[in-house]
Design a protein around this motif. Structure first.
Motif, PDB file in Angstrom:
ATOM      1  N   VAL A   9       0.823  -1.202   0.000  1.00  0.00           N
ATOM      2  CA  VAL A   9       0.000   0.000   0.000  1.00  0.00           C
ATOM      3  C   VAL A   9       0.862   1.259   0.000  1.00  0.00           C
ATOM      4  O   VAL A   9       0.445   2.317  -0.498  1.00  0.00           O
ATOM      5  N   THR A  10       2.085   1.168   0.539  1.00  0.00           N
ATOM      6  CA  THR A  10       2.950   2.338   0.592  1.00  0.00           C
ATOM      7  C   THR A  10       3.274   2.853  -0.805  1.00  0.00           C
ATOM      8  O   THR A  10       3.273   4.068  -1.051  1.00  0.00           O
ATOM      9  N   SER A  11       3.550   1.951  -1.729  1.00  0.00           N
ATOM     10  CA  SER A  11       3.847   2.367  -3.100  1.00  0.00           C
ATOM     11  C   SER A  11       2.654   3.060  -3.743  1.00  0.00           C
ATOM     12  O   SER A  11       2.816   4.024  -4.497  1.00  0.00           O
ATOM     13  N   LEU A  13       0.407   4.837  -2.181  1.00  0.00           N
ATOM     14  CA  LEU A  13       0.342   6.185  -1.613  1.00  0.00           C
ATOM     15  C   LEU A  13       1.361   7.103  -2.258  1.00  0.00           C
ATOM     16  O   LEU A  13       1.094   8.291  -2.474  1.00  0.00           O
ATOM     17  N   VAL A  14       2.540   6.571  -2.585  1.00  0.00           N
ATOM     18  CA  VAL A  14       3.544   7.366  -3.287  1.00  0.00           C
ATOM     19  C   VAL A  14       3.030   7.762  -4.667  1.00  0.00           C
ATOM     20  O   VAL A  14       3.225   8.894  -5.127  1.00  0.00           O
ATOM     21  N   ALA A  15       2.359   6.829  -5.345  1.00  0.00           N
ATOM     22  CA  ALA A  15       1.830   7.130  -6.678  1.00  0.00           C
ATOM     23  C   ALA A  15       0.785   8.236  -6.627  1.00  0.00           C
ATOM     24  O   ALA A  15       0.676   9.042  -7.568  1.00  0.00           O
ATOM     25  N   LEU A  16       0.006   8.304  -5.551  1.00  0.00           N
ATOM     26  CA  LEU A  16      -1.006   9.355  -5.435  1.00  0.00           C
ATOM     27  C   LEU A  16      -0.389  10.744  -5.419  1.00  0.00           C
ATOM     28  O   LEU A  16      -1.031  11.713  -5.835  1.00  0.00           O
ATOM     29  N   ALA A  17       0.856  10.845  -4.950  1.00  0.00           N
ATOM     30  CA  ALA A  17       1.526  12.148  -4.933  1.00  0.00           C
ATOM     31  C   ALA A  17       1.864  12.638  -6.330  1.00  0.00           C
ATOM     32  O   ALA A  17       2.227  13.805  -6.502  1.00  0.00           O
ATOM     33  N   LEU A 158       3.764  11.795   9.331  1.00  0.00           N
ATOM     34  CA  LEU A 158       5.174  11.862   8.938  1.00  0.00           C
ATOM     35  C   LEU A 158       5.455  10.999   7.720  1.00  0.00           C
ATOM     36  O   LEU A 158       6.245  11.386   6.843  1.00  0.00           O
ATOM     37  N   LEU A 159       4.798   9.826   7.639  1.00  0.00           N
ATOM     38  CA  LEU A 159       4.987   8.955   6.482  1.00  0.00           C
ATOM     39  C   LEU A 159       4.526   9.638   5.201  1.00  0.00           C
ATOM     40  O   LEU A 159       5.252   9.657   4.195  1.00  0.00           O
ATOM     41  N   CYS A 160       3.336  10.220   5.220  1.00  0.00           N
ATOM     42  CA  CYS A 160       2.825  10.909   4.026  1.00  0.00           C
ATOM     43  C   CYS A 160       3.714  12.090   3.649  1.00  0.00           C
ATOM     44  O   CYS A 160       3.992  12.319   2.458  1.00  0.00           O
ATOM     45  N   ALA A 161       4.180  12.831   4.649  1.00  0.00           N
ATOM     46  CA  ALA A 161       5.069  13.966   4.356  1.00  0.00           C
ATOM     47  C   ALA A 161       6.378  13.498   3.727  1.00  0.00           C
ATOM     48  O   ALA A 161       6.865  14.089   2.757  1.00  0.00           O
ATOM     49  N   CYS A 162       6.936  12.411   4.259  1.00  0.00           N
ATOM     50  CA  CYS A 162       8.193  11.893   3.705  1.00  0.00           C
ATOM     51  C   CYS A 162       8.000  11.363   2.283  1.00  0.00           C
ATOM     52  O   CYS A 162       8.875  11.542   1.424  1.00  0.00           O
ATOM     53  N   SER A 215      13.694  -3.313   4.281  1.00  0.00           N
ATOM     54  CA  SER A 215      12.295  -2.915   4.098  1.00  0.00           C
ATOM     55  C   SER A 215      11.970  -2.947   2.615  1.00  0.00           C
ATOM     56  O   SER A 215      12.563  -2.197   1.839  1.00  0.00           O
ATOM     57  N   SER A 216      11.035  -3.801   2.243  1.00  0.00           N
ATOM     58  CA  SER A 216      10.594  -3.817   0.846  1.00  0.00           C
ATOM     59  C   SER A 216       9.765  -2.583   0.516  1.00  0.00           C
ATOM     60  O   SER A 216       9.757  -2.119  -0.630  1.00  0.00           O
ATOM     61  N   SER A 217       9.058  -2.019   1.493  1.00  0.00           N
ATOM     62  CA  SER A 217       8.254  -0.824   1.243  1.00  0.00           C
ATOM     63  C   SER A 217       9.123   0.356   0.849  1.00  0.00           C
ATOM     64  O   SER A 217       8.770   1.129  -0.053  1.00  0.00           O
ATOM     65  N   VAL A 218      10.251   0.523   1.523  1.00  0.00           N
ATOM     66  CA  VAL A 218      11.159   1.623   1.187  1.00  0.00           C
ATOM     67  C   VAL A 218      11.695   1.453  -0.230  1.00  0.00           C
ATOM     68  O   VAL A 218      11.743   2.410  -1.026  1.00  0.00           O
ATOM     69  N   PHE A 219      12.069   0.235  -0.582  1.00  0.00           N
ATOM     70  CA  PHE A 219      12.653  -0.015  -1.901  1.00  0.00           C
ATOM     71  C   PHE A 219      11.630   0.204  -3.015  1.00  0.00           C
ATOM     72  O   PHE A 219      11.886   0.917  -3.990  1.00  0.00           O
TER      73      PHE A 219
END
Length: 419
Positions: A9-11, A13-17, A158-162, A215-219
């Motif tokens: 799900v993290t990826s 959220l990044v795409a939404l930016a 903080l996650l969304c901001a980062c 962390s696979s989410s970070v990658f």
């Protein structure tokens, strides 16, 4: 299996930016959801297989039984934790002994998970002083539950901001000659007859990089904006993501090896279940080109859909990562018979619809005239356009219903037509 699906799900959220530009959003959301498609397809295959045969359980049980297990206290060596631990201890400190008791024996209202009293220097355990972390006063006055909720909210912000800052930074850096050089290097193929091994090399690279960052989410979240700006292709991201799925299991294996003698075997077995699940998914959906294209095509179709109807990305995230897990969890509480009798017809219906869609494209003559197109269905059931128009009209109505400022003399023409 659920953790594998949820970590992607993290990826998304990044795409939404990157949703401001349609072309960039199409590529970025496809790169984010190719991870989802692989995980969901693997769950659809392996979960019924596991329920019917116990494939993962019995395989890992045989592996663990054949090993001479010895607990190794230094097996789980901190890498990034050695850097982040001093800062995290300034924010919050958790009583690990209480946490272990809760995980083994269930909830106990008398236990405090947040440390309020810490050992004073080299003194004995009976001598302690108030802990100096930031949330000590919150936990003391409001309790562990309120402290945990506040920490969760702060972490999400903080996650969304980062994630937004990550996208903006990569956008500003990857321009001009740097982007061209990186594009040629990342998307390069192995020379000559070794070109067929390019995907496996990328998979190995993804696994190694994930082991380093733990962390696979970070990658995968770093890869998503790279695909959005056109530096990395979706076909190259796919094996990198699969390698990341395998690399993230190494952390679980190392943590299991650091368990005590009593819990070493079950801890190692569940870590191997995670590893075998990902390896089995790779064997299913990577070596054969016909099966390798399935997650890629699904991700591309989802990327095109969300680029055209950007609101659909929120519907997708809510359905896949919130409503579907809650529905499955509720069915599991009702018992295996209710769960199987509900999910089996739904799965059969989805497979039937998929088969009809494939035949409509490739072999329409094999179908009866009624099923060769979906034109006989009401338009809202076969297209998102009516829903898009409805959402646009609702938003436009809200904009047009606002009191006009003194400077506004002309009503926007699109609002007039919508009303």
């Amino acid at each position: 299996m659920g953790a594998n699906v949820g970590t992607s799900v993290t990826s998304s959220l990044v795409a939404l930016a990157q949703s401001t530009d349609r072309a960039t959003f199409r590529r970025a959301f496809a790169a984010a959801t190719v991870h989802d498609m692989f995980n969901l397809l693997t769950v659809l295959v392996l979960l019924p297989l596991e329920m019917a045969t116990g494939y993962l359980f019995h395989s890992t049980d045989a592996i663990v039984a054949s090993m001479q297990l010895t607990a190794r206290r230094g097996a789980n060596r901190p890498l990034l934790k050695a850097i982040t631990a001093p800062l995290s201890r300034l924010v919050i400190q958790v009583d690990e002994s209480s946490l272990e008791l809760v995980s083994l024996n269930g909830s106990d209202q008398s236990l405090r998970l947040v440390s309020l009293c810490c050992p004073a220097g080299n003194a004995s355990n009976s001598s302690c002083s108030p802990c100096g972390h930031l949330f000590r006063a919150v936990a003391e006055q409001w309790g562990d539950m309120a402290c945990g909720g506040l920490l969760l909210l702060l972490s999400l912000v903080l996650l969304c901001a980062c994630l937004v800052l990550l996208v903006k930074t990569l956008h500003s850096l990857l321009q001009g000659s740097l982007a061209s050089t990186l594009r040629r290097g990342v998307n390069a193929e192995c020379p000559g007859r070794l070109s067929c091994l390019t995907g496996y090399v990328a998979m190995l690279l993804g696994a190694l990089l994930t082991v380093l960052v733990q962390s696979s989410s970070v990658f995968t979240s770093t890869l998503t904006p790279l695909v959005g700006v056109g530096v990395v292709s979706l076909e190259r991201v796919y094996p990198l993501t699969l390698g990341s799925n395998v690399g993230t299991t190494v952390t679980g294996v190392l943590a299991a090896m650091a368990s005590d003698e009593r819990h070493l075997a079950p801890a190692l077995q569940i870590a191997l279940v995670h590893l075998l699940f990902n390896v089995s998914g790779i064997v299913l959906f990577f070596p054969l080109p016909c099966l390798r294209r399935v997650p890629l095509r699904l991700a591309k179709a989802l990327g095109r859909t969300t680029a055209r109807f950007r609101w659909f990305s929120l519907v997708y995230l809510g359905a896949v990562f919130l409503l579907m897990p809650l529905a499955v969890f509720a069915l599991s509480l009702a018992g295996p018979l209710v769960m199987a009798s509900t999910l089996a017809p739904l799965a059969a219906l989805l497979l039937l619809l998929l088969l009809v869609n494939v035949l409509q494209t490739r072999r329409p003559t094999w179908l009866c005239p009624l099923l060769r197109t979906w034109a006989w269905l009401p338009r809202p059931l076969r297209s998102l356009s009516p829903w898009d128009q409805c959402i646009d009209q609702c938003l436009c109505y809200r904009r047009c219903s606002r009191p006009a400022s003194p400077r506004e003399h002309v009503t926007p023409p699109h609002c007039v037509s919508a009303v």
